[in-house]
Design an enzyme around this catalytic site. Structure first.
Site, mmCIF file in Angstrom:
data_model
loop_
_atom_site.group_PDB
_atom_site.id
_atom_site.type_symbol
_atom_site.label_atom_id
_atom_site.label_comp_id
_atom_site.label_asym_id
_atom_site.label_seq_id
_atom_site.Cartn_x
_atom_site.Cartn_y
_atom_site.Cartn_z
ATOM 1 N N ALA A 186 0.799 -1.222 0.000
ATOM 2 C CA ALA A 186 0.000 0.000 0.000
ATOM 3 C C ALA A 186 0.832 1.272 0.000
ATOM 4 O O ALA A 186 0.439 2.276 -0.588
ATOM 5 C CB ALA A 186 -0.926 -0.025 1.216
ATOM 6 N N ARG A 187 1.993 1.248 0.658
ATOM 7 C CA ARG A 187 2.784 2.467 0.822
ATOM 8 C C ARG A 187 3.614 2.804 -0.403
ATOM 9 O O ARG A 187 4.275 3.848 -0.420
ATOM 10 C CB ARG A 187 3.692 2.296 2.032
ATOM 11 C CG ARG A 187 4.679 1.142 1.937
ATOM 12 C CD ARG A 187 5.276 0.812 3.314
ATOM 13 N NE ARG A 187 6.213 -0.302 3.257
ATOM 14 C CZ ARG A 187 6.801 -0.825 4.340
ATOM 15 N NH1 ARG A 187 6.520 -0.348 5.533
ATOM 16 N NH2 ARG A 187 7.639 -1.820 4.225
ATOM 17 N N GLU A 188 3.587 1.973 -1.434
ATOM 18 C CA GLU A 188 4.452 2.176 -2.599
ATOM 19 C C GLU A 188 3.721 3.023 -3.648
ATOM 20 O O GLU A 188 3.382 2.577 -4.738
ATOM 21 C CB GLU A 188 4.902 0.804 -3.125
ATOM 22 C CG GLU A 188 5.711 0.061 -2.042
ATOM 23 C CD GLU A 188 5.955 -1.422 -2.301
ATOM 24 O OE1 GLU A 188 5.613 -1.911 -3.391
ATOM 25 O OE2 GLU A 188 6.482 -2.101 -1.392
ATOM 26 N N SER A 317 7.935 -0.410 -5.138
ATOM 27 C CA SER A 317 9.066 0.447 -4.793
ATOM 28 C C SER A 317 9.530 0.004 -3.412
ATOM 29 O O SER A 317 8.747 -0.575 -2.660
ATOM 30 C CB SER A 317 8.658 1.931 -4.784
ATOM 31 O OG SER A 317 7.837 2.244 -3.679
ATOM 32 N N GLU A 392 11.106 -2.790 -9.058
ATOM 33 C CA GLU A 392 11.174 -1.924 -7.870
ATOM 34 C C GLU A 392 11.611 -0.544 -8.348
ATOM 35 O O GLU A 392 12.727 -0.368 -8.833
ATOM 36 C CB GLU A 392 12.183 -2.467 -6.852
ATOM 37 C CG GLU A 392 11.854 -3.855 -6.308
ATOM 38 C CD GLU A 392 10.932 -3.814 -5.097
ATOM 39 O OE1 GLU A 392 10.540 -2.698 -4.681
ATOM 40 O OE2 GLU A 392 10.598 -4.907 -4.581
HETATM 41 ZN ZN LIG Z 1 6.498 -3.964 -2.595
#
Ligand SMILES: [Zn+2]
Length: 430
Positions: A186-188, A317, A392
């Site tokens: 979720a934070r990417e 990421s 990434e």
């Molecule tokens: Zn990830």
């Protein structure tokens, strides 16, 4: 990932500290948190983690052979610095950077075109989840001959897991699939922006750029920007650094399963995920037992059983990596390994041509760390995709101002453009 026991200690510590911090209204505060990259030189990683076990540290990465990235609460910064670990500073004040990032853009359409295409100002700032939905609805409405919105199912909290389907002159559903997932973690946040840019360019440039037309005429694209929508909404409402979904389980005090450790392939192996519900890489109680994974698995198999999957990319990421199969085993290689490697190398070269950004490429397990129950292994071996990769995105290196998941908004457009250049190369050569 190779740190599970300690990860639990770090996370429990973080939970305690966050509860005592002074939050903004409804939000976990990271005000005054300092983020560090600690050089681990492989053998030191375990010893360093032991030293950090008593800290309210938030751990960012699981590939700790070279470095361990952590955010330290303000009241523990002096004790942390007294350890004299080999560090570079990633962020002087994570809360301040989150606040800046949270100055969301206003959604705008491009008034210079007759169609209601979103404006390119979309890539100058981050946006609220509702605006992302509007972005895709407007794109699909602007290009009804080449696109439509679809859904594959619902999240734990009942949100639609949606995507956009793009096609070219062969008509809808006539070609092999190019298949993207964004924001499973979720934070990417940068991942959604990058797949939005690629979607935008495929549709807007189709009628004017022969190279783009050739790509869209050759493949059907299925692009799902938010395969973990509950987690993403939670990062905007409550905790910017949330990673997992928002699934609750009876008997577990912690919330959330890592949807990218929950795929029903090699899930049962040890060493590539956690069995602790409080860990960031919690794999679930059974293979494929998250609603998100059930929906994605069914959809993936439907693509595999129709025209097949040419290329799958799971966008993540951070770290600047192009990761080919496999995650579950560091020796295993797919049958087309030589071609996987050549194309990943070509992609890295093409990305670097634009702004000099360096991406490392190679098999996931041996290049980064072991993962079990991940999407790319499933989609390679079960769904028989020719290529199934993890990318990434930025940031990469250890220079100051490397903010991990909180990538400055000024880097949205360059991150997107370099990936678009890379995708044009890859899709013309794959
Ligand atoms: Zn990830």
């Amino acid at each position: 990932m190779k740190v599970s026991g300690l990860t639990a200690a770090l996370l429990l510590g973080a939970t305690g500290a966050l509860a005592s911090a002074t939050p903004k209204v409804g939000k976990v505060s990271y005000d005054g948190y300092k983020a560090y990259r600690i050089a681990t030189s492989g053998k030191d990683a375990a010893a360093i983690k032991d030293k950090l076990a008593s800290f309210a540290a938030v751990q960012f990465n699981f590939d700790t052979q070279e470095h361990l990235d952590v955010a330290i609460a303000p009241e523990e910064v002096s004790a942390f610095e007294a350890l004299s670990l080999p560090t570079t500073i990633m962020s002087e004040d994570l809360g301040a950077e989150i606040a800046t990032e949270g100055n969301f853009g206003v959604y705008e359409k491009n008034v210079s075109t007759s169609a209601a295409v979103p404006s390119l100002t979309w890539f100058d700032a981050y946006h609220a989840y509702a605006d992302h939905i509007t972005f895709f609805n407007d794109l699909a409405a602007s290009f009804p001959q080449n696109s439509e919105i679809f859904t594959v199912g619902s999240s734990f909290q009942g949100r639609s897991i949606f995507g956009i389907h793009l096609w070219g002159s062969g008509g809808k559903g006539s070609k092999p699939a190019v298949y993207f997932h964004g924001t499973v973690h979720a934070r990417e946040w940068i991942t959604a922006k990058v797949v939005e840019y690629i979607t935008y360019k495929l549709l807007v440039d189709y009628s004017t750029d022969t190279a783009v037309k050739a790509i869209l005429d050759k493949y059907d694209f299925y692009i799902l920007p938010f395969v973990n929508p509950d987690g993403f909404v939670y990062t905007q409402s409550t905790n910017r650094l949330w990673r997992k979904n928002r699934q609750t389980r009876s008997g577990a005090s912690c919330v959330g399963t890592d949807v990218n450790r929950n795929w029903p392939y090699k899930w049962e192996l040890t060493g590539g995920a956690s069995t602790n519900p409080c860990d960031e890489t919690y794999k679930g109680a059974a293979a494929g037992d998250t609603p998100e994974n059930k929906a994605l698995t069914n959809f993936t198999l439907s693509l595999a059983n129709s025209k097949g999957i040419k290329l799958y990319i799971d966008w993540h990421s951070y770290g600047q990596y192009i990761l080919t199969p496999y995650g579950y085993n560091c020796q295993a290689r797919p049958a087309n390994q030589a071609r996987q490697n050549a194309l990943a190398q070509g992609l890295a070269n093409k990305i670097r041509e634009k702004y000099g950004t360096r991406f490392t490429y190679g098999p996931a397990c041996s290049t980064l760390y072991a993962t079990t129950g991940d999407s790319t292994d499933y989609i390679t071996d079960v769904a028989k995709a020719e290529f199934a990769w993890t990318i990434e995105l930025r940031p990469g290196g250890s220079s100051s101002g490397n903010n991990g998941f909180v990538l400055p908004a000024a880097q949205i457009l360059p991150s997107s453009v370099e990936q678009w250049e890379g995708m044009k190369y890859l899709l013309a050569n794959v």
